[in-house]
Write an enzyme that holds these catalytic residues in place. Structure first.
Site, PDB file in Angstrom:
ATOM      1  N   ARG A  74      -6.208 -71.691  17.233  1.00  0.00           N
ATOM      2  CA  ARG A  74      -4.972 -70.731  18.105  1.00  0.00           C
ATOM      3  C   ARG A  74      -3.875 -71.504  17.191  1.00  0.00           C
ATOM      4  NH1 ARG A  74      -3.598 -73.129  22.078  1.00  0.00           N
ATOM      5  NH2 ARG A  74      -5.126 -73.656  22.629  1.00  0.00           N
ATOM      6  N   TYR A 116       5.581 -46.100  23.207  1.00  0.00           N
ATOM      7  CA  TYR A 116       4.461 -46.119  23.308  1.00  0.00           C
ATOM      8  C   TYR A 116       4.336 -46.799  24.526  1.00  0.00           C
ATOM      9  CZ  TYR A 116      -0.077 -48.089  23.786  1.00  0.00           C
ATOM     10  OH  TYR A 116      -1.926 -47.991  24.086  1.00  0.00           O
ATOM     11  N   ASP A 170      10.173 -52.504  16.609  1.00  0.00           N
ATOM     12  CA  ASP A 170       8.650 -51.536  16.888  1.00  0.00           C
ATOM     13  C   ASP A 170       8.444 -50.625  15.222  1.00  0.00           C
ATOM     14  OD1 ASP A 170       5.856 -50.862  16.318  1.00  0.00           O
ATOM     15  OD2 ASP A 170       5.564 -51.132  18.238  1.00  0.00           O
ATOM     16  N   LYS A 186      -3.024 -50.072  12.691  1.00  0.00           N
ATOM     17  CA  LYS A 186      -3.036 -48.657  12.939  1.00  0.00           C
ATOM     18  C   LYS A 186      -2.934 -48.380  11.061  1.00  0.00           C
ATOM     19  CE  LYS A 186      -2.875 -47.517  17.073  1.00  0.00           C
ATOM     20  NZ  LYS A 186      -1.914 -48.870  17.709  1.00  0.00           N
TER      21      LYS A 186
HETATM   22  N1  LCS Z   1       3.188 -49.981  19.274  1.00  0.00           N
HETATM   23  C1  LCS Z   1       3.288 -48.820  18.912  1.00  0.00           C
HETATM   24  C2  LCS Z   1       3.952 -47.740  18.519  1.00  0.00           C
HETATM   25  C3  LCS Z   1       2.072 -48.512  19.008  1.00  0.00           C
HETATM   26  O1  LCS Z   1       1.558 -47.121  18.405  1.00  0.00           O
HETATM   27  C4  LCS Z   1       0.694 -48.774  19.493  1.00  0.00           C
HETATM   28  C5  LCS Z   1      -0.743 -48.435  19.655  1.00  0.00           C
HETATM   29  C6  LCS Z   1       1.059 -50.132  19.906  1.00  0.00           C
HETATM   30  C7  LCS Z   1       2.639 -50.913  19.661  1.00  0.00           C
HETATM   31  C8  LCS Z   1       0.598 -51.283  20.399  1.00  0.00           C
HETATM   32  O2  LCS Z   1      -0.444 -51.666  19.930  1.00  0.00           O
HETATM   33  P1  LCS Z   1      -1.949 -52.112  19.985  1.00  0.00           P
HETATM   34  O3  LCS Z   1      -2.119 -53.307  21.057  1.00  0.00           O
HETATM   35  O4  LCS Z   1      -2.986 -50.837  20.426  1.00  0.00           O
HETATM   36  O5  LCS Z   1      -2.662 -52.562  18.873  1.00  0.00           O
HETATM   37  N2  LCS Z   1      -0.220 -47.237  20.123  1.00  0.00           N
HETATM   38  C9  LCS Z   1      -1.528 -46.584  20.374  1.00  0.00           C
HETATM   39  C10 LCS Z   1      -1.346 -44.986  20.926  1.00  0.00           C
HETATM   40  O6  LCS Z   1      -0.847 -44.339  20.380  1.00  0.00           O
HETATM   41  N3  LCS Z   1      -2.634 -44.824  21.075  1.00  0.00           N
HETATM   42  O7  LCS Z   1      -3.870 -45.909  21.155  1.00  0.00           O
HETATM   43  C11 LCS Z   1      -2.769 -46.365  20.715  1.00  0.00           C
END
Ligand code: LCS
Length: 398
Positions: free
Chosen positions: A58, A111, A185, A210
């Site tokens: 951790r 998001y 972001d 992503k």
């Molecule tokens: N920031 C952005 C711009 C995102 O599109 C997402 C997830 C996150 C943060 C969060 O990331 P995660 O915790 O899922 O790794 N976006 C998603 C979307 O547009 N479709 O499914 C997940």
């Protein structure tokens, strides 16, 4: 890695690699929760920060350190921290930057889960959040107060691809109060396309789920900033508050994905431009939201700050009802109906009912997320095949 300043591709492959005792080319998966001390004194010295070395996963793990060093180098930051999800990166960062009584100025288009965190969850702990349309940086200036501790946005925004001028927003926030943390972001771009620290941001967050990983098999995140902030983040937001630690196996997959980041992003951008041009001229499409199109609002700012292409993300406004949109998307043969983005597969989703269903009807309207909006993450397939699939479906709407 030697001290010389290497290019992006060399860094994505070599930074963070340490000579392994058995000569392994690839950093092994250090699948261990804890690390053995030579002595009680050594353990105490590590806890006291008097000796470098691993303690407990951790608090740090060699597989994770490797990708943290890589992503820091690719974003042009001093240090980075890996997390178990993009939301782990965002929440650990906000918990570290904020306390009760503070205010956040946030973009009104985010998001869905980031919006929910800022619109509801974090406000239950005494933090006030003002949402503004940052397409016009003047709106940020108007919202700043002596309690503002954080300015938070995505650019391009998920899902409308609205472009926000990082340099302008960071400058006016810092002119108002240099202590304000400007957080960007950068998920839609990956570090290949855009580096917000270069334009004055203090902290960059990513969903590495992503493009950074790029293969649709990991949930992970990163935070990149100066070394002092990242150390503080590791010791508070991550260690104590969220515990959203990146797993060694996910770090291994991310290191593997990162080796081809530049090539993938070039192809995503080239394919997306072809798809956007096709959609632009299709009679069922009211509007294409893609920063690479010269007639898209924000194109000029995008051309300045998205330095290596316009990426693979776009949305389209269809001249159709929600039911007609659903019926059309159900006919897709090649493109995959799924949330997430940045994978080799072209993924298509309906933000109003899926990723942004955390917004109320009024909030969706205010952010320009209509019932007819469809988001496309253009993948790495032959673009002609993606276009054929889209054409077959869209022709049913004419
Ligand atoms: N920031 C952005 C711009 C995102 O599109 C997402 C997830 C996150 C943060 C969060 O990331 P995660 O915790 O899922 O790794 N976006 C998603 C979307 O547009 N479709 O499914 C997940």
């Amino acid at each position: 890695m030697a001290k010389k300043e290497y290019g992006f591709a060399t860094k994505q492959i070599h930074v963070g690699k340490h000579k392994e005792s058995n000569g392994a080319l690839t950093t092994p998966i250090y699948q261990t929760s804890t690390f053995e001390f030579d002595s009680v004194e050594q353990g105490a010295a590590r806890f006291a920060g008097q000796e470098n070395g691993y303690i407990y996963t951790r608090l740090g793990n060699p597989s994770v350190t490797q990708v943290e060093e890589k992503v820091a180098a690719l974003e042009g930051g001093e240090a980075a921290m890996g997390t178990a999800a993009g939301m782990g990166a965002i929440s650990s960062t906000l918990w570290t930057c904020l306390k009760a009584g503070d205010e956040v100025v946030a973009s009104d288009t985010l998001y869905g889960c980031t919006f929910a965190l800022l619109n509801t969850d974090i406000q239950e702990f005494g933090v006030k959040v003002n949402f503004v349309d940052m397409g016009d940086p003047e709106n940020v200036r108007k919202a700043l107060t002596d309690k503002t501790a954080v300015v938070y946005f995505e650019t391009p925004c998920n899902p409308t691809l609205k472009v926000i001028d990082i340099e302008a927003v960071a400058k006016l926030a810092h002119d108002f109060n240099p202590a304000i943390k400007v957080i960007v972001d950068n998920t839609f771009n990956s570090p290949y396309i855009q580096n917000p620290l270069k334009w004055g941001a203090d902290i960059v967050v990513h969903s590495a789920t992503k493009y950074i990983n790029g293969h649709g098999d990991v949930i992970a995140g990163f935070v990149i900033s100066d070394a002092e902030f990242i150390q503080n983040l590791k010791m508070t937001g991550l260690k104590n508050m969220t515990g959203a630690v990146m797993s060694p196996f996910d770090a291994f997959l991310i290191a593997r994905g990162l080796k081809t980041l530049d090539i993938r992003m070039q192809r995503h951008s080239a394919n997306a431009m072809k798809v956007a041009e096709f959609l632009h001229d299709h009679p069922a499409v009211e509007k294409v939201y893609y920063p690479g199109l010269p007639d898209f609002e924000g194109h000029e700012i995008a051309a300045k700050q998205m330095e290596r292409g316009f990426g693979g993300m776009m949305s389209i406004e269809l001249k159709a009802s929600r039911e007609e949109v659903a019926a059309a998307l159900n006919k897709l043969q090649l493109c995959t109906l799924a949330v997430s983005l940045g994978d080799a597969e072209t993924l298509i989703e309906h933000p109003a009912s899926m990723t942004h269903s955390t917004y109320t009807k009024e909030e969706l309207e205010a952010s320009g997320i209509s019932e007819g909006l469809v988001r496309i993450s253009v993948g790495l397939e032959d673009p002609e095949d993606v276009i054929d699939d889209l054409k077959t479906v869209l022709d049913t709407l004419v």
